[in-house]
Design an enzyme around this catalytic site. Sequence first.
Site, mmCIF file in Angstrom:
data_model
loop_
_atom_site.group_PDB
_atom_site.id
_atom_site.type_symbol
_atom_site.label_atom_id
_atom_site.label_comp_id
_atom_site.label_asym_id
_atom_site.label_seq_id
_atom_site.Cartn_x
_atom_site.Cartn_y
_atom_site.Cartn_z
ATOM 1 C CE1 TYR A 1 0.265 1.983 4.249
ATOM 2 C CE2 TYR A 1 1.179 -0.226 4.394
ATOM 3 C CZ TYR A 1 1.026 1.042 4.917
ATOM 4 O OH TYR A 1 1.654 1.386 6.082
ATOM 5 C CE LYS B 1 3.329 3.271 3.113
ATOM 6 N NZ LYS B 1 3.806 3.459 4.486
ATOM 7 C CD GLU C 1 10.769 1.912 10.187
ATOM 8 O OE1 GLU C 1 10.747 2.887 9.429
ATOM 9 O OE2 GLU C 1 10.552 0.748 9.807
ATOM 10 C CG LEU D 1 8.659 2.446 4.431
ATOM 11 C CD1 LEU D 1 8.568 1.333 3.390
ATOM 12 C CD2 LEU D 1 7.265 2.962 4.777
#
Length: 281
Positions: free
Chosen positions: A32, A146, A178, A202
Amino acid sequence: MEKILLNDQIIDKENAKIDIEDRGYQFGDGVYEVIRIYGGKLFTVNEHLDRFFSSAEKIKIVIPFEKSGLLDLLEQLMKGNGVNNGSVYMQITRGVAMRNHIFPGTDVKPVLTAYTKVVERPESALQDGVGAIVADDIRWLRCDIKSLNLLPNLLAKQHATEQGCYESILHRDGTVTEGSASNAYIVKNGTVKTHPATNLILNGITRQVIASLCKDNNIPFLEEAFSVDELFAADEVFVSSTTSEVMPVIRIDGEVVGNGQPGMLTRKLQALLCEKIGVFN
């Protein structure tokens, strides 16, 4: 009537149907993207489309569109719904097939969906800063994709929310990776530091913009792993994402970051990003 995108058609939302055997529903077998809309324009849309296609390729989904054709559909959707400030969510799954761990044959076509929503900028949080907690990074080892599989992220975000905080900052064996829905940064002695763009994070689009802004404005920027200890000892901490922009973190696990106010370098990056977006605080 709100419109949505289903494959190559923009239709009324009430007419949109997804099969119960869609592999996105049964396996999370898809990827996505979320694209920000500012002033009726899709921000950094080409970068988002590049990552969308890259994520799909990494899990062997062939997107049945050219990037230019998909961009045209997203712009039609945005304009059709009259969204001036908001976001577009889009995803693609491997398609509809009888439940089986093995990929279906080439006769099964991917299913693309997209919708828009109104989202205002989080101006109060951007101005005042937010709290965060530290949590173990229990996600899989391909965070560069993702993926629709976000359960560990959801658990971390929910835990932060239950603690009255905005975000969980994740770590693997003491090395910060992250946030649950963001990239994480520290500032120490005037240098911005964030985890390298490996399979463990990511590579956020806003992260890429921040790196470019630092380069263009002679702000030292290091893609270098840092520890939880360094996180707590930082002069400034912030997180970034498509919807969070450059979000100051002023306390972590109840401990004050710096002087308890958004730092000067964080403020500068906020201003530079606003200028690039075309909005002003």
